[in-house]
Design a protein around this motif. Structure first.
Motif, short mmCIF file in Angstrom:
data_model
loop_
_atom_site.label_atom_id
_atom_site.label_comp_id
_atom_site.label_asym_id
_atom_site.label_seq_id
_atom_site.Cartn_x
_atom_site.Cartn_y
_atom_site.Cartn_z
N PRO A 159 0.84 -1.21 0.00
CA PRO A 159 0.00 0.00 0.00
C PRO A 159 0.87 1.25 0.00
N VAL A 160 0.31 2.35 -0.49
CA VAL A 160 1.09 3.57 -0.64
C VAL A 160 0.50 4.71 0.19
N SER A 161 1.39 5.49 0.78
CA SER A 161 0.99 6.68 1.52
C SER A 161 1.21 7.89 0.62
N GLY A 162 0.13 8.65 0.41
CA GLY A 162 0.25 9.82 -0.46
C GLY A 162 -1.10 10.26 -0.96
N SER A 163 -1.09 10.91 -2.11
CA SER A 163 -2.29 11.49 -2.68
C SER A 163 -2.18 11.45 -4.19
N PHE A 213 9.49 0.98 2.17
CA PHE A 213 9.89 0.26 3.39
C PHE A 213 9.44 -1.19 3.29
N PHE A 214 10.31 -2.12 3.65
CA PHE A 214 9.91 -3.52 3.75
C PHE A 214 9.70 -3.83 5.22
N LEU A 215 8.49 -4.27 5.58
CA LEU A 215 8.09 -4.37 6.98
C LEU A 215 7.92 -5.80 7.49
N GLY A 216 8.38 -6.78 6.69
CA GLY A 216 8.36 -8.14 7.21
C GLY A 216 7.22 -8.98 6.66
N GLU A 217 6.51 -9.66 7.55
CA GLU A 217 5.50 -10.63 7.13
C GLU A 217 4.23 -9.97 6.64
N VAL A 218 3.48 -10.73 5.84
CA VAL A 218 2.22 -10.25 5.27
C VAL A 218 1.28 -9.75 6.36
N GLY A 219 0.69 -8.60 6.13
CA GLY A 219 -0.24 -7.98 7.08
C GLY A 219 0.36 -6.77 7.76
N ASN A 220 1.69 -6.74 7.89
CA ASN A 220 2.33 -5.61 8.58
C ASN A 220 2.16 -4.30 7.83
N ALA A 221 2.24 -4.35 6.51
CA ALA A 221 2.09 -3.13 5.72
C ALA A 221 0.65 -2.60 5.83
N ALA A 222 -0.32 -3.50 5.79
CA ALA A 222 -1.72 -3.09 5.94
C ALA A 222 -1.95 -2.43 7.29
N ARG A 223 -1.38 -3.03 8.34
CA ARG A 223 -1.54 -2.46 9.69
C ARG A 223 -0.92 -1.07 9.77
N MET A 224 0.30 -0.93 9.27
CA MET A 224 0.98 0.36 9.33
C MET A 224 0.24 1.41 8.51
N MET A 225 -0.27 1.01 7.33
CA MET A 225 -0.98 1.94 6.46
C MET A 225 -2.25 2.45 7.13
N ALA A 252 -9.30 0.92 10.70
CA ALA A 252 -8.35 1.11 11.79
C ALA A 252 -9.03 0.90 13.14
N ILE A 253 -10.24 1.40 13.27
CA ILE A 253 -11.00 1.21 14.52
C ILE A 253 -11.26 -0.28 14.74
N SER A 254 -11.63 -0.98 13.68
CA SER A 254 -11.86 -2.42 13.78
C SER A 254 -10.58 -3.16 14.17
N MET A 255 -9.46 -2.71 13.61
CA MET A 255 -8.18 -3.32 13.96
C MET A 255 -7.86 -3.10 15.43
N GLY A 256 -8.17 -1.90 15.94
CA GLY A 256 -7.98 -1.63 17.36
C GLY A 256 -8.84 -2.53 18.22
#
Length: 502
Positions: free
Chosen positions: A335-339, A374-386, A459-463
């Motif tokens: 996933p990408v951060s930006g506009s 950035f490479f953040l490791g295992e699958v799911g980490n990028a989604a969480r960070m995004m 994000a709320i659901s993830m929390g």
């Protein structure tokens, strides 16, 4: 640095942010266009593109004295086409000039005053420069420019992107999202962090490395929305071989004209390509793209790479990873951060996780579309960070809108509130651009309101899934939901402002 006097009609090399110097002509700006505050700058029309921009004077060089230097350090078909356009322009101008001189009509042009914040607008009033247009020939630019003292001229080192009042003045003559000129070449710099994550950072290196060397792998791209369109444009500019598909097929036409190939279905794109990227709106769209009729899964074969760039929840990412790898495919989330603007400019931040070898195979693609990955490791980490990043951004945008409306309700100037905000610790291009758009009533989407609300919800659901409170995000989410009820879904996220005034 030597002083070079420039004026309307002069041919120049203009440098915008991380893009390479590009040939252009100083022209009169549209009457309704505000100039950047506090900046000495000229309005430049770039050859070979439909782009215009305010360019700071220290980012301009005269065209003729620096032509050979620029041709040496810049390569590429588009760049050569731009230079050819300049030469054709000069050729036509010379012919018109001879005709004009024979009739005795030639009149000297007046030097243009460099714009200062406190100056009267030089584009109003009785200056003869006002009569110059984009189509006017420039018969004497060579003589004027060569006559200037140019030895020792160097580009200003500070990047334009750090200027909170500047970057959003890039214009396009068309109503379509502006695809900026060919991005500056970049090189990889690998950084290992204590967390175990890795980043690939794009560093300016035109003089060192020439241009990005595109991968020889065939690239597919599914989804040509606000973000995907800019990504594909930059992949093509950097020389990648790209096959595109979009649910609304008409959106593919522009990219076909730019050299992309057309895939009839997602399955066909995946079967034709080595690496296929996708960028769609939400988890349902991401699932349908992979699992639906003629979907990605039907084209996956052992060794095929699939890169999910959509901002979705980690559970959906894990599901897609499992089905892709079960067919022998290789999976990366990114996933990408930006506009939209940052996508067009090739300045996205890419968050990747999953198969590290796919990440490395995508290096030239990530350099073309972003400034850092950035490479953040295992699958799911990028989604969480995004989701965390977008939760913070969405909450912040709602708070800014709340501050602007509270200022108005208590009799304070909203413009003064913005001016003070932009002089303090919270100053940023994001704050300045979003607030200026609000004050101008401009809610053209750069990041859809409906998408930031979706990100807040996820994000709320993830929390909730880890029993972590998110009361600030929950409050912001309710404001965005009200804005959606006011029919603001397809406007920019800054339209959350309207939830406070209705």
């Amino acid at each position: 640095m030597a002083t070079v006097h420039l004026r309307i009609g002069d041919l120049v090399w203009g440098k915008l942010g991380r893009y390479p110097p590009w040939p252009g002509k100083i022209v009169s700006p549209p009457k309704d266009l505000k100039k950047p505050r506090g900046k000495k700058c000229f309005f430049v029309k770039f050859f070979g593109t439909e782009d215009h921009a305010w360019i700071k004077v220290e980012q301009l060089k005269p065209y003729h004295p620096h032509k050979e230097e620029m041709i040496k350090i810049n390569k590429g078909k588009r760049f050569q086409q731009a230079v050819d356009a300049v030469e054709e322009f000069l050729k036509k101008g010379k012919g018109k000039d001879q005709s004009t001189e024979s009739k005795g009509r030639k009149a000297p042009a007046k030097p243009m005053k460099i714009i200062e914040e406190d100056d009267e607008d030089p584009f109003k009033g009785g200056s003869s420069d006002k009569e110059l247009t984009d189509s006017d020939p420039e018969p004497s630019s060579a003589q004027r420019l060569v006559a200037g003292t140019v030895s020792g001229f160097k580009w200003e080192s500070s990047p334009v992107k750090d200027d909170p009042h500047f970057h959003h003045f890039l214009l396009s003559q068309s109503e379509k999202p502006a695809s900026s000129i060919e991005p500056i070449s970049k090189r990889l710099k690998i950084i290992e962090e204590d967390t175990g994550s890795t980043s690939i950072q794009a560093a300016d290196s035109t003089a060192l490395n020439g241009s990005i060397t595109p991968t020889d792998k065939r690239i597919g791209f599914l989804g040509l929305g606000l973000m995907g369109s800019g990504v594909v444009s930059n992949l093509l500019k950097m020389g990648h071989v790209v096959t595109v598909w979009n649910r609304t097929a008409e959106k593919c036409d522009l990219f076909i004209q730019e050299g992309a190939r057309l895939g009839r279905t997602p399955a066909e794109v995946v079967s034709m390509c080595d690496i296929t990227f996708s960028c769609v709106s939400d988890p349902k769209a991401a699932r349908d793209l992979v699992l639906g009729p003629s979907g990605v899964l039907q084209g996956i074969r052992p060794g095929k790479c699939y890169v999910e760039m959509s901002t979705i929840d980690p559970e959906t990412v894990a599901e897609l990873s499992q089905v892709i790898t079960s067919r022998g495919g290789r999976f990366l989330e990114a996933p990408v951060s930006g506009s939209q603007q940052l996508s067009n400019e090739g300045m996205l931040v890419i968050l990747a996780a999953g198969d590290r070898s796919v990440y490395e195979d995508c290096s030239s693609c990530f350099q073309a579309m972003g400034k850092t990955s950035f490479f953040l490791g295992e699958v799911g980490n990028a989604a969480r960070m995004m989701l965390i990043l977008n939760m913070v951004q969405g909450s912040y945008m709602a708070t800014i809108a709340e501050g602007l409306t509270l200022a108005q309700a208590t009799g304070q100037s909203q413009q003064t509130f913005l001016d003070i905000l932009c002089q303090g610790q919270m100053a940023s291009s994001f704050v300045d651009q979003k607030c200026q758009n609000i004050l101008q009533g401009n809610f053209k989407p750069d990041y859809y309101l409906k998408h930031i609300q979706k990100d807040l919800r996820l994000a709320i659901s993830m929390g909730d899934s880890v029993n972590h409170p998110t009361p600030m995000a929950a409050a912001a989410n309710e404001v965005y939901k009200r804005a959606k009820a006011l029919d603001q879904s397809d406007n920019d996220m800054s339209a959350v402002y309207r939830a406070y005034i209705h």
